[in-house]
Design a protein around this motif. Structure first.
Motif, PDB file in Angstrom:
ATOM      1  N   ARG A   1      98.189  71.529  75.596  1.00  0.00           N
ATOM      2  CA  ARG A   1      98.311  72.961  75.993  1.00  0.00           C
ATOM      3  C   ARG A   1      97.281  73.684  76.419  1.00  0.00           C
ATOM      4  O   ARG A   1      97.192  74.861  76.892  1.00  0.00           O
ATOM      5  N   LEU A   2      96.089  73.332  76.172  1.00  0.00           N
ATOM      6  CA  LEU A   2      94.722  73.911  76.348  1.00  0.00           C
ATOM      7  C   LEU A   2      94.086  73.597  77.709  1.00  0.00           C
ATOM      8  O   LEU A   2      93.224  74.149  78.157  1.00  0.00           O
TER       9      LEU A   2
ATOM     10  N   ILE B   1      97.911  66.070  90.674  1.00  0.00           N
ATOM     11  CA  ILE B   1      96.441  65.947  91.272  1.00  0.00           C
ATOM     12  C   ILE B   1      96.804  65.351  93.000  1.00  0.00           C
ATOM     13  O   ILE B   1      97.641  64.421  92.971  1.00  0.00           O
ATOM     14  N   THR B   2      96.135  65.776  93.876  1.00  0.00           N
ATOM     15  CA  THR B   2      96.166  65.408  95.091  1.00  0.00           C
ATOM     16  C   THR B   2      94.826  64.976  95.646  1.00  0.00           C
ATOM     17  O   THR B   2      93.991  65.884  95.635  1.00  0.00           O
ATOM     18  N   TYR B   3      94.758  63.967  96.228  1.00  0.00           N
ATOM     19  CA  TYR B   3      93.643  63.175  96.718  1.00  0.00           C
ATOM     20  C   TYR B   3      93.410  63.296  98.082  1.00  0.00           C
ATOM     21  O   TYR B   3      94.502  63.282  98.589  1.00  0.00           O
ATOM     22  N   ALA B   4      92.214  63.094  98.886  1.00  0.00           N
ATOM     23  CA  ALA B   4      92.266  62.890 100.374  1.00  0.00           C
ATOM     24  C   ALA B   4      92.829  61.711 100.808  1.00  0.00           C
ATOM     25  O   ALA B   4      93.372  61.928 101.867  1.00  0.00           O
ATOM     26  N   THR B   5      92.724  60.772  99.816  1.00  0.00           N
ATOM     27  CA  THR B   5      93.166  59.550 100.575  1.00  0.00           C
ATOM     28  C   THR B   5      94.119  58.738  99.175  1.00  0.00           C
ATOM     29  O   THR B   5      93.597  59.029  98.103  1.00  0.00           O
ATOM     30  N   ILE B   6      94.660  57.503  99.775  1.00  0.00           N
ATOM     31  CA  ILE B   6      95.442  56.902  98.834  1.00  0.00           C
ATOM     32  C   ILE B   6      94.447  56.065  97.923  1.00  0.00           C
ATOM     33  O   ILE B   6      94.810  55.606  96.732  1.00  0.00           O
ATOM     34  N   GLU B   7      93.602  55.613  98.527  1.00  0.00           N
ATOM     35  CA  GLU B   7      92.581  54.618  97.813  1.00  0.00           C
ATOM     36  C   GLU B   7      91.823  55.235  96.711  1.00  0.00           C
ATOM     37  O   GLU B   7      91.749  54.693  95.396  1.00  0.00           O
ATOM     38  N   GLU B   8      91.664  56.494  96.842  1.00  0.00           N
ATOM     39  CA  GLU B   8      91.002  57.267  95.867  1.00  0.00           C
ATOM     40  C   GLU B   8      91.892  57.801  94.633  1.00  0.00           C
ATOM     41  O   GLU B   8      91.623  57.636  93.401  1.00  0.00           O
ATOM     42  N   ALA B   9      93.256  57.861  95.067  1.00  0.00           N
ATOM     43  CA  ALA B   9      94.454  58.267  94.261  1.00  0.00           C
ATOM     44  C   ALA B   9      94.627  56.935  93.046  1.00  0.00           C
ATOM     45  O   ALA B   9      94.817  56.991  92.213  1.00  0.00           O
ATOM     46  N   GLU B  10      94.342  55.786  93.898  1.00  0.00           N
ATOM     47  CA  GLU B  10      94.762  54.429  93.139  1.00  0.00           C
ATOM     48  C   GLU B  10      93.653  54.399  92.215  1.00  0.00           C
ATOM     49  O   GLU B  10      93.608  53.749  91.194  1.00  0.00           O
ATOM     50  N   LYS B  11      92.475  54.593  92.648  1.00  0.00           N
ATOM     51  CA  LYS B  11      91.323  54.463  91.695  1.00  0.00           C
ATOM     52  C   LYS B  11      91.302  55.375  90.627  1.00  0.00           C
ATOM     53  O   LYS B  11      91.054  55.051  89.323  1.00  0.00           O
ATOM     54  N   ALA B  12      91.763  56.571  90.665  1.00  0.00           N
ATOM     55  CA  ALA B  12      91.971  57.385  89.891  1.00  0.00           C
ATOM     56  C   ALA B  12      92.917  57.265  88.787  1.00  0.00           C
ATOM     57  O   ALA B  12      92.982  57.215  87.520  1.00  0.00           O
ATOM     58  N   ARG B  13      94.118  56.631  89.619  1.00  0.00           N
ATOM     59  CA  ARG B  13      95.211  56.121  88.636  1.00  0.00           C
ATOM     60  C   ARG B  13      94.838  54.945  87.588  1.00  0.00           C
ATOM     61  O   ARG B  13      95.090  55.060  86.337  1.00  0.00           O
ATOM     62  N   GLU B  14      94.060  54.023  88.053  1.00  0.00           N
ATOM     63  CA  GLU B  14      93.354  52.880  87.151  1.00  0.00           C
ATOM     64  C   GLU B  14      92.687  53.435  86.169  1.00  0.00           C
ATOM     65  O   GLU B  14      92.557  52.990  84.980  1.00  0.00           O
ATOM     66  N   GLY B  15      91.605  54.339  86.641  1.00  0.00           N
ATOM     67  CA  GLY B  15      90.560  54.963  85.785  1.00  0.00           C
ATOM     68  C   GLY B  15      91.233  56.001  84.710  1.00  0.00           C
ATOM     69  O   GLY B  15      90.315  55.960  83.544  1.00  0.00           O
ATOM     70  N   MET B  16      92.124  56.489  84.700  1.00  0.00           N
ATOM     71  CA  MET B  16      92.414  57.650  84.003  1.00  0.00           C
ATOM     72  C   MET B  16      93.764  57.372  83.030  1.00  0.00           C
ATOM     73  O   MET B  16      94.139  58.163  82.206  1.00  0.00           O
ATOM     74  N   ASN B  17      94.579  56.479  83.533  1.00  0.00           N
ATOM     75  CA  ASN B  17      95.762  56.238  82.896  1.00  0.00           C
ATOM     76  C   ASN B  17      95.442  55.741  81.532  1.00  0.00           C
ATOM     77  O   ASN B  17      94.766  55.045  81.463  1.00  0.00           O
ATOM     78  N   ALA B  18      96.233  56.281  80.375  1.00  0.00           N
ATOM     79  CA  ALA B  18      95.946  56.036  79.195  1.00  0.00           C
ATOM     80  C   ALA B  18      94.607  56.353  78.580  1.00  0.00           C
ATOM     81  O   ALA B  18      94.320  55.837  77.843  1.00  0.00           O
ATOM     82  N   LYS B  19      94.261  57.602  79.049  1.00  0.00           N
ATOM     83  CA  LYS B  19      92.556  58.055  78.666  1.00  0.00           C
ATOM     84  C   LYS B  19      93.002  59.253  77.886  1.00  0.00           C
ATOM     85  O   LYS B  19      93.832  60.081  77.781  1.00  0.00           O
ATOM     86  N   PHE B  20      91.830  59.880  76.900  1.00  0.00           N
ATOM     87  CA  PHE B  20      92.126  61.072  76.500  1.00  0.00           C
ATOM     88  C   PHE B  20      91.519  62.174  77.240  1.00  0.00           C
ATOM     89  O   PHE B  20      90.471  61.926  78.087  1.00  0.00           O
ATOM     90  N   LEU B  21      92.142  63.171  77.302  1.00  0.00           N
ATOM     91  CA  LEU B  21      91.734  64.498  78.004  1.00  0.00           C
ATOM     92  C   LEU B  21      92.059  65.586  76.881  1.00  0.00           C
ATOM     93  O   LEU B  21      93.307  65.537  76.668  1.00  0.00           O
ATOM     94  N   ASP B  22      90.830  66.382  76.467  1.00  0.00           N
ATOM     95  CA  ASP B  22      91.309  67.399  75.637  1.00  0.00           C
ATOM     96  C   ASP B  22      91.839  66.879  74.312  1.00  0.00           C
ATOM     97  O   ASP B  22      92.615  67.631  73.651  1.00  0.00           O
ATOM     98  N   GLY B  23      91.485  65.879  73.925  1.00  0.00           N
ATOM     99  CA  GLY B  23      91.856  65.295  72.467  1.00  0.00           C
ATOM    100  C   GLY B  23      93.538  64.706  72.734  1.00  0.00           C
ATOM    101  O   GLY B  23      94.151  64.355  71.570  1.00  0.00           O
TER     102      GLY B  23
END
Length: 144
Positions: free
Chosen positions: A45-46, A82-104
């Motif tokens: 929520r923060l 989240i919107t990226y400029a290209t699909i490849e960047e979005a795919e990298k972000a999806r793989e890199g941030m899925n199931a990660k911690f953000l603000d606890g």
């Protein structure tokens, strides 16, 4: 035995042509994004738009980062886009941030679905008039 051959034929095309390595199997069924927009759920929520941008900016050029806010309370609803400029960047972000911690909190990153079209609200009913030209007020129940 018959069940496994049916599954093998469905996955690989025929029962005799098995893939040489598991990597071939994974690349065949690897999901790809169709648009550079991602849905992020499980946000704290923060979490603000700026924190979301900061977390996802290492993966490419961000076009937009938006946390959805509740109108009544003014707090985050716990998801964003989240919107990226290209699909490849979005795919990298999806793989890199899925199931990660953000603000606890553990966040989940999925492809965003297109927004469904809403039907316009039905028009308000027209008041009925009697033979004399007066409006008829129909009250249901007791009115006192």
């Amino acid at each position: 035995m018959a069940f496994s051959s049916i599954i093998r034929r469905g996955l690989f095309g025929s029962s005799s042509s098995l893939p040489a390595s598991p990597a071939l199997f994974l690349t065949r069924f690897h999901s790809t994004l169709t648009c550079p927009r991602l849905f992020v759920s499980g946000l704290s929520r923060l979490t603000t738009d700026e924190k979301l941008k900061e977390a996802f900016s290492p993966f490419g050029q961000l076009v937009d980062a938006k946390v959805i806010i509740d109108r009544a309370s003014g707090r985050s609803k716990g998801f964003g886009f989240i919107t990226y400029a290209t699909i490849e960047e979005a795919e990298k972000a999806r793989e890199g941030m899925n199931a990660k911690f953000l603000d606890g909190w553990v966040i989940f990153v999925d492809p965003a679905k297109p927004r469904e079209q809403r039907l316009p609200p039905p028009p308000p009913p027209q008041p009925e008039t009697s033979e004399t030209g007066y409006k008829i007020n129909r009250t249901i129940g007791w009115c006192g």
